[in-house]
Design a protein around this motif. Structure first.
Motif, short mmCIF file in Angstrom:
data_model
loop_
_atom_site.label_atom_id
_atom_site.label_comp_id
_atom_site.label_asym_id
_atom_site.label_seq_id
_atom_site.Cartn_x
_atom_site.Cartn_y
_atom_site.Cartn_z
N THR A 37 10.52 40.44 -9.20
CA THR A 37 11.68 39.78 -9.81
C THR A 37 12.78 40.78 -10.15
O THR A 37 12.57 41.98 -10.22
CB THR A 37 11.29 39.05 -11.11
OG1 THR A 37 10.72 40.01 -12.01
CG2 THR A 37 10.30 37.93 -10.86
N ASN A 96 14.67 38.41 -14.17
CA ASN A 96 13.78 37.24 -14.33
C ASN A 96 13.83 36.23 -13.21
O ASN A 96 13.37 35.11 -13.37
CB ASN A 96 14.07 36.52 -15.66
CG ASN A 96 13.66 37.38 -16.84
OD1 ASN A 96 12.62 38.05 -16.78
ND2 ASN A 96 14.48 37.39 -17.88
N LYS A 97 14.41 36.62 -12.09
CA LYS A 97 14.42 35.70 -10.94
C LYS A 97 13.77 36.39 -9.74
O LYS A 97 13.87 37.60 -9.60
CB LYS A 97 15.87 35.32 -10.60
CG LYS A 97 16.42 34.30 -11.57
CD LYS A 97 17.56 33.43 -11.02
CE LYS A 97 18.59 34.05 -10.14
NZ LYS A 97 19.96 33.93 -10.65
N PRO A 98 13.10 35.62 -8.88
CA PRO A 98 12.54 36.25 -7.68
C PRO A 98 13.64 36.99 -6.91
O PRO A 98 14.76 36.50 -6.83
CB PRO A 98 12.03 35.06 -6.85
CG PRO A 98 11.90 33.92 -7.80
CD PRO A 98 12.90 34.16 -8.90
#
Ligand SMILES: [Fe+2]
Ligand SMILES: [Fe+2]
Length: 419
Positions: free
Chosen positions: A369, A372-374
């Motif tokens: 990530t 906090n995002k892929p």
């Protein structure tokens, strides 16, 4: 009493397969000439169909449980008929495709024993291809009145298949060096073993009867792969090693996900059970497979530790392997870099569950990530290039994966894979 009887197929297709062998596997003669020297106690190889026995005359799974198995393909109706055809076609394609793959790097075998074993594997895959042709060829009812000749069309299609247009992705990946031969026999032939085992119950009897003899030959393929993998991993400890542990790891990282995906979508496989073709669904078979791969790699690690630590027993070596891999610490001079591991089941997936396919999971199963995002597709592709061999990233198969990853192609999560 022999466990099977033998049959040949009609001369047209028998000759077509011999012709195919001459074009795709001319080294076959060398195997024939040297068989006695390498396998003195084994019956010489012969190209024929082996018709084994059924463990029960009745259908054991699905809608028709308890009924007598089908002898004639033509008695299967609608979707069942074509699904059976698709499975037999996919099976035959794997047999022929793997010969084309093994041949590319056959001459790089480090030892004569390894070269002979690969030749024998290729010859047995040829027999398995022949066996699937027998399934189509001996049963006239594949040709239904007023319909195309399904058997003939499928056999002709199979004879023309090349690397690149085989049914399953794993059989379109060209081999680059001998590690591919060895790891393919270890992890991809093992998928074959699971498929054949599941198909012992096949409600179309000729297919069910074909499985036993094929399985006993698969035992040699898998055993050879495991033995050679152990040899190469132990040799990696030496100074002039042909392959390092990290080379071997990268090849495992490339092939194991392909093996995992060959089971089809984890939530699928119910149709094959309903038709009585298989005894387990995809998810069950896949997780059994994955656990077995882990056991195989652990045994390779045990051999590595035993080669490294003087006089250690196999049981103690296994404890060392587990401690090193659980803690990341060195134990008795063995560190994580000396050992192989099985990449997480979510790593490098282009087929399967929607929540896994094309998601940036690392080899340990952690989602990579950023904020906090892929991470983006590009970033994940860069990561993949650092953990699989460079030559793998130049294959058509990887190109397809790349297209999916970058969203140029929609993932077809639920699509059946035909096997
Ligand atoms: Fe096979
Ligand atoms: Fe095999």
């Amino acid at each position: 009493m022999a466990a099977y009887t033998t049959e040949t197929i009609t001369p047209t297709y028998h000759e077509a397969i011999v012709d195919w062998q001459k074009r795709n596997f001319p080294e076959f003669q060398f195997l024939q000439d040297n068989w006695k020297k390498f396998y003195p106690s084994q019956t010489p190889y012969q190209l024929f169909a082996k018709v084994g026995k059924l463990n029960s005359e009745q259908i054991q799974f699905g809608r028709m449980t308890g009924q007598i198995r089908y002898e004639n393909a033509g008695d299967m109706v609608g979707n069942m008929f074509y699904t059976a055809r698709d499975i037999i076609r996919a099976q035959a394609s794997t047999e022929l495709g793997s010969i084309q793959q093994h041949r590319l790097t056959l001459e790089e075998a480090p030892t004569d024993a390894m070269k002979m074993a690969v030749l024998r594997i290729m010859a047995e895959e040829l027999r398995h291809g022949y066996q699937m042709f027998w399934v189509f060829d001996h049963d006239q009812s594949w040709k239904k009145p007023g319909h195309p000749d399904v058997a003939k069309d499928t056999m002709d299609e199979l004879l023309a298949m090349q690397l690149g247009n085989h049914v399953l992705d794993a059989f379109n990946i060209p081999f680059h060096n001998f590690l591919d031969n060895v790891i393919f026999a270890t992890v991809i032939d093992l998928v074959g073993k699971y498929q054949l085992e599941m198909q012992r119950v096949f409600s179309y009897a000729p297919m069910g009867r074909s499985m036993g003899p094929m399985l006993s030959e698969e035992g040699f393929h898998i055993g050879s792969g495991r033995g050679f993998l152990k040899e190469l991993a132990v040799a990696a400890l030496g100074d002039n090693a042909r392959f390092s542990i990290s080379d071997i790891q990268k090849v495992l990282n490339a092939w194991i996900p392909r093996g995992v995906e060959m089971f089809g979508n984890e939530r699928g496989g119910e149709t094959a059970i309903a038709f009585g073709f298989k005894d387990r669904n995809n998810g069950t078979a896949q997780s059994e497979y994955y656990n077995e791969v882990r056991e195989v790699i652990e045994l390779v690690n045990v051999a590595v530790v035993q080669a490294r630590v003087k006089d250690i027993t196999a049981a103690d070596a296994r404890s060392v392997v587990r401690e090193v891999q659980d803690t990341g610490e060195s134990v008795s001079g063995v560190s994580t870099n000396d050992l192989l591991f099985v990449p997480d089941i979510k790593f490098f997936r282009g087929r399967g569950l929607e929540e896994i396919v094309f998601m940036p999971y690392d080899v340990h199963g952690n989602l990579i990530t950023e904020n906090n995002k892929p991470v983006s597709g590009e970033r994940y592709l860069d990561y993949l290039k650092s953990v699989i061999p460079a030559y793998f990233t130049k294959t058509k198969d990887f190109e397809k994966f790349q297209d999916g990853m970058l969203g140029r192609e929609r993932p077809e999560a639920g699509r059946s894979y035909g096997w």
